[in-house]
Write a protein that holds these residues in place. Structure first.
Motif, PDB file in Angstrom:
ATOM      1  N   UNK A  14     -18.451  -8.315 -10.814  1.00  0.00           N
ATOM      2  CA  UNK A  14     -17.715  -8.706  -9.614  1.00  0.00           C
ATOM      3  C   UNK A  14     -16.253  -8.293  -9.690  1.00  0.00           C
ATOM      4  N   UNK A  15     -15.634  -8.425 -10.841  1.00  0.00           N
ATOM      5  CA  UNK A  15     -14.233  -8.035 -10.992  1.00  0.00           C
ATOM      6  C   UNK A  15     -14.075  -6.536 -10.780  1.00  0.00           C
ATOM      7  N   UNK A  16     -15.074  -5.762 -11.175  1.00  0.00           N
ATOM      8  CA  UNK A  16     -14.988  -4.310 -11.049  1.00  0.00           C
ATOM      9  C   UNK A  16     -15.339  -3.787  -9.668  1.00  0.00           C
ATOM     10  N   UNK A  17     -15.727  -4.643  -8.752  1.00  0.00           N
ATOM     11  CA  UNK A  17     -16.116  -4.194  -7.412  1.00  0.00           C
ATOM     12  C   UNK A  17     -14.910  -3.729  -6.607  1.00  0.00           C
ATOM     13  N   UNK A  18     -15.186  -2.836  -5.667  1.00  0.00           N
ATOM     14  CA  UNK A  18     -14.142  -2.387  -4.753  1.00  0.00           C
ATOM     15  C   UNK A  18     -13.719  -3.566  -3.888  1.00  0.00           C
ATOM     16  N   UNK A  19     -12.424  -3.791  -3.794  1.00  0.00           N
ATOM     17  CA  UNK A  19     -11.902  -4.929  -3.045  1.00  0.00           C
ATOM     18  C   UNK A  19     -11.179  -4.440  -1.795  1.00  0.00           C
ATOM     19  N   UNK A  95      -9.606   3.525 -12.238  1.00  0.00           N
ATOM     20  CA  UNK A  95     -10.619   2.636 -11.668  1.00  0.00           C
ATOM     21  C   UNK A  95     -10.163   2.201 -10.281  1.00  0.00           C
ATOM     22  N   UNK A  96     -11.109   2.130  -9.343  1.00  0.00           N
ATOM     23  CA  UNK A  96     -10.797   1.668  -7.992  1.00  0.00           C
ATOM     24  C   UNK A  96     -10.452   0.186  -8.065  1.00  0.00           C
ATOM     25  N   UNK A  97      -9.277  -0.176  -7.520  1.00  0.00           N
ATOM     26  CA  UNK A  97      -8.853  -1.581  -7.535  1.00  0.00           C
ATOM     27  C   UNK A  97      -8.833  -2.191  -6.138  1.00  0.00           C
ATOM     28  N   UNK A  98      -8.656  -1.377  -5.117  1.00  0.00           N
ATOM     29  CA  UNK A  98      -8.663  -1.885  -3.748  1.00  0.00           C
ATOM     30  C   UNK A  98      -8.755  -0.707  -2.782  1.00  0.00           C
ATOM     31  N   UNK A  99      -9.111  -1.037  -1.544  1.00  0.00           N
ATOM     32  CA  UNK A  99      -9.101  -0.031  -0.482  1.00  0.00           C
ATOM     33  C   UNK A  99      -8.749  -0.702   0.834  1.00  0.00           C
ATOM     34  N   UNK A 100      -8.338   0.135   1.784  1.00  0.00           N
ATOM     35  CA  UNK A 100      -7.992  -0.366   3.115  1.00  0.00           C
ATOM     36  C   UNK A 100      -8.533   0.602   4.158  1.00  0.00           C
TER      37      UNK A 100
END
Length: 129
Positions: A14-19, A95-100
């Protein structure tokens, strides 16, 4: 013991998921709505740690996004089917940490001739129609 191990693994996944960052989307939307603005400075709008950010155009494929990012990305926006958004994806230590999702609202966006943005070079240009 087995239940604890499974729980720890689940938390790591869950922590590694795209946020998706809805607050960032709202901030960008406010800037785009102001027709006097012609640029967006991303660093001032996010509190997350990041070292690269990539801007993807409408109809970008998940495979193309992953190739450019150099890592796996689960595209929940389905941008490959859409012409109403751009996708801004942030990496930290590869690593992907977030997207918009950036709604177009009659505009196009560009990073100029840069392949990606950095915290010290974080300008997105707004081209209005």
């Amino acid at each position: 013991m087995k239940k604890i191990t499974v729980l720890i693994l689940l938390l790591l996944v869950l922590v590694g998921c795209n946020q998706r960052n809805a607050d960032l989307e709202d901030s960008i939307h406010s800037i785009v709505k102001d027709e006097n603005k012609s640029e967006i400075k991303i660093q001032s709008l996010t509190n997350e740690d990041w070292d690269k950010a990539f801007l993807f155009t409408p109809y970008s494929t998940e495979k193309g996004i992953e190739e450019q990012l150099g890592t796996k990305f689960n595209d929940k926006s389905n941008i490959f089917l859409r012409d109403d958004i751009y996708l801004l994806v942030f990496l930290y230590e590869d690593k992907v940490v977030q997207y918009a999702e950036i709604k177009r609202h009659g505009s196009d966006f560009s990073t100029g001739n840069k392949n990606y943005l950095t915290p010290s070079d974080d300008l997105i240009l707004i081209e209005r129609h």
